[in-house]
Structures are given as structure tokens and as C-alpha cells.
Design a protein around this motif. Structure first.
Motif, PDB file in Angstrom:
ATOM      1  N   HIS A 331       0.861  -1.339  -0.146  1.00  0.00           N
ATOM      2  CA  HIS A 331      -0.072   0.202   0.120  1.00  0.00           C
ATOM      3  C   HIS A 331       0.950   1.266   0.065  1.00  0.00           C
ATOM      4  CE1 HIS A 331      -4.108   1.488   0.510  1.00  0.00           C
ATOM      5  NE2 HIS A 331      -3.469   2.611   0.776  1.00  0.00           N
ATOM      6  N   SER A 332       0.565   2.164  -0.934  1.00  0.00           N
ATOM      7  CA  SER A 332       1.335   3.250  -1.048  1.00  0.00           C
ATOM      8  C   SER A 332       0.454   4.615  -0.985  1.00  0.00           C
ATOM      9  CB  SER A 332       2.149   3.344  -2.031  1.00  0.00           C
ATOM     10  OG  SER A 332       2.846   4.863  -2.255  1.00  0.00           O
ATOM     11  N   ILE A 333       1.043   5.821  -0.318  1.00  0.00           N
ATOM     12  CA  ILE A 333       0.127   7.016   0.004  1.00  0.00           C
ATOM     13  C   ILE A 333       1.276   8.009  -0.496  1.00  0.00           C
ATOM     14  CG2 ILE A 333      -1.145   8.557   1.207  1.00  0.00           C
ATOM     15  CD1 ILE A 333      -1.698   6.059   3.069  1.00  0.00           C
ATOM     16  N   GLU A 334       0.618   9.070  -1.307  1.00  0.00           N
ATOM     17  CA  GLU A 334       1.353  10.351  -1.530  1.00  0.00           C
ATOM     18  C   GLU A 334       0.625  11.350  -1.067  1.00  0.00           C
ATOM     19  OE1 GLU A 334       3.384  11.171  -5.850  1.00  0.00           O
ATOM     20  OE2 GLU A 334       1.510  12.673  -5.603  1.00  0.00           O
ATOM     21  N   CYS A 335       1.451  12.527  -0.393  1.00  0.00           N
ATOM     22  CA  CYS A 335       0.736  13.743  -0.044  1.00  0.00           C
ATOM     23  C   CYS A 335       1.485  14.673  -0.845  1.00  0.00           C
ATOM     24  CB  CYS A 335       1.085  13.911   1.493  1.00  0.00           C
ATOM     25  SG  CYS A 335       0.012  12.912   2.591  1.00  0.00           S
ATOM     26  N   ARG A 336       0.732  15.719  -1.352  1.00  0.00           N
ATOM     27  CA  ARG A 336       1.447  16.675  -2.197  1.00  0.00           C
ATOM     28  C   ARG A 336       1.712  17.801  -1.103  1.00  0.00           C
ATOM     29  NH1 ARG A 336      -1.514  17.433  -8.230  1.00  0.00           N
ATOM     30  NH2 ARG A 336      -1.807  15.136  -8.357  1.00  0.00           N
ATOM     31  N   ILE A 337       2.958  17.998  -0.886  1.00  0.00           N
ATOM     32  CA  ILE A 337       3.541  19.338  -0.032  1.00  0.00           C
ATOM     33  C   ILE A 337       3.732  20.546  -0.922  1.00  0.00           C
ATOM     34  CG2 ILE A 337       5.136  19.855   1.760  1.00  0.00           C
ATOM     35  CD1 ILE A 337       3.648  17.088   2.339  1.00  0.00           C
ATOM     36  N   ASN A 338       2.706  21.553  -0.746  1.00  0.00           N
ATOM     37  CA  ASN A 338       2.535  22.595  -1.512  1.00  0.00           C
ATOM     38  C   ASN A 338       2.756  23.862  -0.329  1.00  0.00           C
ATOM     39  OD1 ASN A 338       1.404  21.177  -3.558  1.00  0.00           O
ATOM     40  ND2 ASN A 338      -0.653  21.413  -3.023  1.00  0.00           N
ATOM     41  N   ALA A 339       3.089  25.042  -1.165  1.00  0.00           N
ATOM     42  CA  ALA A 339       3.615  26.101  -0.418  1.00  0.00           C
ATOM     43  C   ALA A 339       2.220  26.947  -0.412  1.00  0.00           C
ATOM     44  CB  ALA A 339       4.706  26.986  -1.269  1.00  0.00           C
ATOM     45  N   GLU A 340       1.278  26.385   0.453  1.00  0.00           N
ATOM     46  CA  GLU A 340       0.187  27.007   0.557  1.00  0.00           C
ATOM     47  C   GLU A 340      -0.295  26.950   2.189  1.00  0.00           C
ATOM     48  OE1 GLU A 340      -2.035  25.446  -3.436  1.00  0.00           O
ATOM     49  OE2 GLU A 340      -2.441  24.351  -1.911  1.00  0.00           O
ATOM     50  N   ASP A 341      -1.274  27.875   2.515  1.00  0.00           N
ATOM     51  CA  ASP A 341      -1.666  27.925   4.059  1.00  0.00           C
ATOM     52  C   ASP A 341      -3.033  27.258   3.911  1.00  0.00           C
ATOM     53  OD1 ASP A 341      -2.499  28.483   6.625  1.00  0.00           O
ATOM     54  OD2 ASP A 341      -1.949  30.520   6.520  1.00  0.00           O
ATOM     55  N   ALA A 342      -3.010  26.081   4.195  1.00  0.00           N
ATOM     56  CA  ALA A 342      -4.311  25.124   4.282  1.00  0.00           C
ATOM     57  C   ALA A 342      -5.472  25.731   5.348  1.00  0.00           C
ATOM     58  CB  ALA A 342      -4.145  23.616   4.500  1.00  0.00           C
ATOM     59  N   ALA A 343      -5.149  26.330   6.267  1.00  0.00           N
ATOM     60  CA  ALA A 343      -5.921  26.912   7.417  1.00  0.00           C
ATOM     61  C   ALA A 343      -6.489  27.963   7.087  1.00  0.00           C
ATOM     62  CB  ALA A 343      -5.233  26.939   8.638  1.00  0.00           C
ATOM     63  N   ASN A 344      -6.000  28.782   5.798  1.00  0.00           N
ATOM     64  CA  ASN A 344      -6.429  29.814   5.266  1.00  0.00           C
ATOM     65  C   ASN A 344      -6.918  29.595   3.698  1.00  0.00           C
ATOM     66  OD1 ASN A 344      -6.458  32.235   7.538  1.00  0.00           O
ATOM     67  ND2 ASN A 344      -4.497  31.383   7.557  1.00  0.00           N
ATOM     68  N   GLY A 345      -7.766  28.810   3.676  1.00  0.00           N
ATOM     69  CA  GLY A 345      -8.070  28.656   2.338  1.00  0.00           C
ATOM     70  C   GLY A 345      -7.053  28.252   1.221  1.00  0.00           C
ATOM     71  N   PHE A 346      -6.082  27.768   1.657  1.00  0.00           N
ATOM     72  CA  PHE A 346      -4.876  27.422   0.866  1.00  0.00           C
ATOM     73  C   PHE A 346      -4.226  28.390  -0.064  1.00  0.00           C
ATOM     74  CE2 PHE A 346      -7.126  23.248   1.577  1.00  0.00           C
ATOM     75  CZ  PHE A 346      -6.272  22.241   1.665  1.00  0.00           C
ATOM     76  N   ARG A 347      -4.172  29.545   0.869  1.00  0.00           N
ATOM     77  CA  ARG A 347      -3.657  30.739   0.085  1.00  0.00           C
ATOM     78  C   ARG A 347      -2.293  30.352  -0.124  1.00  0.00           C
ATOM     79  NH1 ARG A 347      -3.627  35.058   4.408  1.00  0.00           N
ATOM     80  NH2 ARG A 347      -6.077  34.979   4.115  1.00  0.00           N
ATOM     81  N   PRO A 348      -1.813  30.759  -1.180  1.00  0.00           N
ATOM     82  CA  PRO A 348      -0.537  30.465  -1.744  1.00  0.00           C
ATOM     83  C   PRO A 348       0.634  31.450  -1.041  1.00  0.00           C
ATOM     84  CG  PRO A 348      -1.668  31.438  -3.586  1.00  0.00           C
ATOM     85  CD  PRO A 348      -2.689  31.322  -2.561  1.00  0.00           C
ATOM     86  N   SER A 349       1.738  30.660  -0.636  1.00  0.00           N
ATOM     87  CA  SER A 349       2.874  31.185   0.191  1.00  0.00           C
ATOM     88  C   SER A 349       4.334  31.096  -0.648  1.00  0.00           C
ATOM     89  CB  SER A 349       2.914  30.557   1.508  1.00  0.00           C
ATOM     90  OG  SER A 349       3.807  30.920   2.231  1.00  0.00           O
ATOM     91  N   PRO A 350       4.482  31.766  -1.792  1.00  0.00           N
ATOM     92  CA  PRO A 350       5.588  31.680  -2.202  1.00  0.00           C
ATOM     93  C   PRO A 350       6.762  32.640  -1.299  1.00  0.00           C
ATOM     94  CG  PRO A 350       4.529  33.375  -3.062  1.00  0.00           C
ATOM     95  CD  PRO A 350       3.517  32.872  -2.427  1.00  0.00           C
ATOM     96  N   GLY A 351       8.037  32.199  -1.763  1.00  0.00           N
ATOM     97  CA  GLY A 351       9.096  33.123  -0.838  1.00  0.00           C
ATOM     98  C   GLY A 351      10.375  32.126  -0.581  1.00  0.00           C
TER      99      GLY A 351
END
Length: 448
Positions: A331-351
């Protein structure tokens, strides 16, 4: 076998292709925009060519610039990765015209599957189950309303050239139709330069299940089982796993046979994926075909032991496939680690990333192009890394994923790591009983 491959992409997928090429003894060429000058794919390739400024339409989407880079470096093949030009029929054709092998689908294959309305018609003719709806593009609001009443509400309008949830509208009654039609047309036209819409019955409580395929030039098509991509937000996948918690051996066989039949009907070559919606009764319906490698190909590799990128390259070079399907052994699982703030509507967080430490250990894999000091540009997709685990059982995979997420340190930008940790503890997710609507009612205040 090819002598030199140019990778017409960026980030982790460019690195993934470079690594496969190195193991096959093939030289590589990276292309990059000004914004990606310090990216790892530029450093790890044998050669690198700047193809333009940061905006993707002036760099990664510029066919003349990429072809010029291939010509000056004497590359005999181009791997497009995913996104950008990977499903662009014109690019595939231009490569052929210039005598450069496109490691992907031909222009004809892309055209037959890229337009969702014609793809559905092709699959119907091949005997693949399809969602009830329009046979082609809708010509008017009146035609749409008439059909919606025939297949019965709720229905969904979709952009024929769509992707990522753009140009889609769910409609539950006649009175909602006109506004949805206007909004979807405007969004589709602005996003894809094509405002064509088609209509389908909206499948409620569905699971999003896709089947990985490989085809060669000799007519062999095999499947490598399914992936469950139901955890998504606004049609953007966040967590994928294989095997799916809801798929029985019988259903896996039926879906695999249908996917292979559909791919054979267009004489498909290379790596591709047919995506299905599976309803609560276990009935499945064709949704679309992706004529490229998928972001989540990694989990299929983990459970089958097949290097899909190497197989893509080998098939493109004319090698034959072994005539057998592949079943998941773990069994395998993938999580996409994005530069986003999920607690605030997945707001982008570049930097700038000020600290970057990747997890490791038994059954843990990280695909990433990032490092301490790397600056995430605001111009492209926000994915920082793909964290992949494999284990003997789903429960063990969830536990391993939680441990790996807790080891993953990324400072300087907000990421989706806290969201994924919360998901690994969520009772409904752990039960395996969820649908594509799961995050619509998810309590994001639980994210720490």
C-alpha cells in the motif's frame, strides 16, 4: 536508445526524468526560465539552456524556444513531463516534423483524447462505460436545459478543453442553468481560449479512481492497477493512494479491462491514465484520459516495482512491453506538499525556504527540487515536494506517513504539512470511507 533527452519542464518532474536518464546512460538537457536559474534540475542535468523570462508563456510554453534549445544541444528526444506542453498536440507534431522524438502521445492520440467531448465519444465506441450526457458540445442554453431534464438533475457543465476544475459548474435546477452557462463559458474562454461546453449527469458521492496504462508501438497495452485520488480541493488532488480502499479484485479487473480496451481503441503508445468516477453502487464511468505521466505515478511505482519514467523512455525508443498487468503488492500513499496555507483557504505562500529537512527511513521517498535557501517563485505551481510512503497495509502506510510528515521541516513559507498530519489522524480518512466531496465539509480549524 536515445543519446540525449531534453526535458521540457521544471521542478521535481524534471529531476525525476534526469535521474531515469542517468540510470539508462542517456545525456540530459535542462531548460529553465530566468526565475528557475537556481533550481536543482538546472544543476543536475548535463547541459542547461535558458529559454526565456519567468512567465510560462514566454518560456516553458514557448515551442520555438524549446525546439531551438533541442537543436543547439543536438537532443534527439524531448520528454515533456506533466503540465505545460505535455498534452499539446501541436508541440508533439512539431517535434515529429523536426525529427525529434516526443516521449509522449502522438498529435493524433492527444487530439482524440484531449478534447473531452470527442474523448467521451471515442470511449463510447470502444465500449467503455460513460456518464450519461451530451454527445458533443452544447449549442445553446435551451438545448442544455432540455438534456438536463432528460438525464435528470443534478448535472455538471464542463469545458471541453478544461482541466483543474476551471469551466465547471454543478446545476441542480432549470433556474440555475443560465447563470451557470454564462459563468462557465466566460471562465473556459479565459482559461483555455475555447469556451465550448458539454453536459453530464453529476455523479453524487463519487470516488475518483484512475488506472495507469502503458502501451507500445506493437499494439500491446497493459495496466498497472488503480490509484484513488478522491481527496481533492476544487478538483485539485492533495492525497493519492493505491490500492483504493473501495476497489475489490472483481472491480479492479473490470476497470482495468475497460481502460485497456479504451487505450487500444486509439492504438495508444506510452504512459497514460484513464480516469473514472465510481459511484456508491460500484458502477464506474469514464471521465477523461491523460496522455502523459501523472504527478502521482510514484505510488504505482512503489507498489508494482515498475519504473514508469524508464518504461516511458524505453517504449518511446521502440522496446516491447511484456504482456502482463501489474497488481499492487503493498500500500502506498502520496501527500502533495504545497507552499500553501491550508488553514486559510490554501492561500499561496511563495518565498525563500530558510530551512529544509527531508524525512527518510524505511518505506519513505521524497521527490523534490527544493533545498535550504531556494526561493519558490510565484509564477508556477506551488508544489514543493511529493512525500511518498509504502507499507504492507493501509493502516501502516497512514502511520508511516504521519511519522514522515512530522520529520519534514520546511521553514520560511507556509506549507500543507499541518493539513496532511491532521488528515492522517482523521477518523473518516482512516476508515477509507470518503468521497470527492470530503473536504467540502472538513473542519479546517482542526489544523494545528
Amino acid at each position: 536508445m536515445f543519446k540525449k533527452i531534453l526535458i521540457a519542464n521544471r521542478g521535481e518532474i524534471a529531476l525525476r526524468v534526469i535521474r531515469a536518464c542517468k540510470e539508462l546512460g542517456i545525456k540530459t538537457v535542462a531548460v529553465y526560465s530566468v526565475a528557475d536559474k537556481e533550481s536543482l534540475h538546472v544543476r543536475f542535468a548535463d547541459e542547461a539552456v535558458c529559454i526565456g523570462p519567468a512567465p510560462s508563456n514566454q518560456s516553458y510554453l514557448s515551442i520555438p524556444n524549446i525546439i531551438a534549445a533541442a537543436e543547439i544541444t543536438n537532443a534527439d528526444a524531448i520528454h515533456p513531463g506533466y503540465g505545460f506542453l505535455s498534452e499539446n498536440a501541436k508541440f508533439s507534431q512539431v517535434c515529429e516534423d523536426y525529427g525529434i522524438k516526443f516521449i509522449g502521445a502522438s498529435a493524433a492520440m492527444i487530439n482524440s483524447m484531449g478534447d473531452k467531448a470527442s474523448a467521451k465519444d471515442t470511449m463510447k465506441k470502444a465500449g467503455v462505460p460513460c456518464i450519461p450526457g451530451s454527445d458533443g458540445l452544447l449549442g445553446s442554453i435551451e438545448e442544455g436545459i432540455k438534456l438536463a431534464n432528460k438525464v435528470k438533475y443534478p448535472v455538471i457543465l464542463k469545458a471541453t478543453a478544461g482541466g483543474g476544475g476551471r469551466g465547471m459548474r454543478i446545476i441542480r435546477s432549470d433556474r440555475e442553468f443560465e447563470k451557470a452557462w454564462v459563468d462557465a463559458k466566460q471562465e473556459a474562454g479565459a482559461s483555455f481560449g475555447n469556451d465550448g461546453l458539454y453536459l453530464e449527469k453529476f455523479i453524487e458521492e463519487p470516488r475518483h479512481i484512475e488506472v495507469q496504462l502503458l502501451g507500445d508501438k506493437f499494439g500491446t497495452v497493459v495496466h498497472l492497477s488503480e490509484r484513488d485520488c478522491s481527496i481533492q480541493r476544487r478538483h485539485q488532488k492533495l492525497i493519492e493512494e493505491t490500492p483504493s480502499p473501495i476497489i475489490t479484485e472483481r472491480l479492479r479487473t473490470k476497470m482495468g479491462e475497460a481502460a485497456v480496451k479504451g487505450a487500444k481503441s486509439i492504438k495508444y503508445e506510452g504512459a497514460g491514465t484513464i480516469e473514472f468516477l465510481v459511484d456508491k453502487h460500484g458502477d464506474f464511468y469514464f471521465m477523461e484520459m491523460n496522455t502523459r505521466i501523472q504527478v502521482e505515478h510514484t505510488i504505482t511505482e512503489e507498489v508494482t516495482g515498475v519504473d514508469l519514467v524508464k518504461m516511458q523512455i524505453r517504449v518511446a525508443a521502440g522496446e516491447k512491453l511484456e504482456k502482463k498487468n501489474y497488481l499492487p503488492l503493498r500500500h502506498s500513499i502520496e501527500c502533495r506538499i504545497n507552499a500553501e496555507d491550508a488553514a486559510n483557504g490554501f492561500r499561496p505562500s511563495p518565498g525563500k525556504i530558510t530551512n529544509f529537512h527531508m524525512p527518510s527511513g524505511f518505506g519513505v521517498r521524497v521527490d523534490s527540487h527544493c533545498y535550504t535557501g531556494y526561493t519558490i517563485p510565484p509564477n508556477y505551481d506551488s508544489m514543493i515536494a511529493k512525500l511518498i510512503v509504502n507499507a504492507a497495509t493501509r493502516d501502516e502506510a497512514c502511520d508511516r506517513m504521519k511519522r514522515a510528515l512530522q520529520e519534514f521541516v520546511i521553514e520560511g513559507v507556509k506549507t500543507t504539512i499541518p493539513f496532511h498530519i491532521t488528515m492522517m489522524d482523521d477518523p473518516q480518512f482512516r476508515s477509507g470511507k470518503f468521497t470527492t466531496a470530503f473536504l467540502e465539509t472538513f473542519d479546517f480549524s482542526k489544523i494545528k
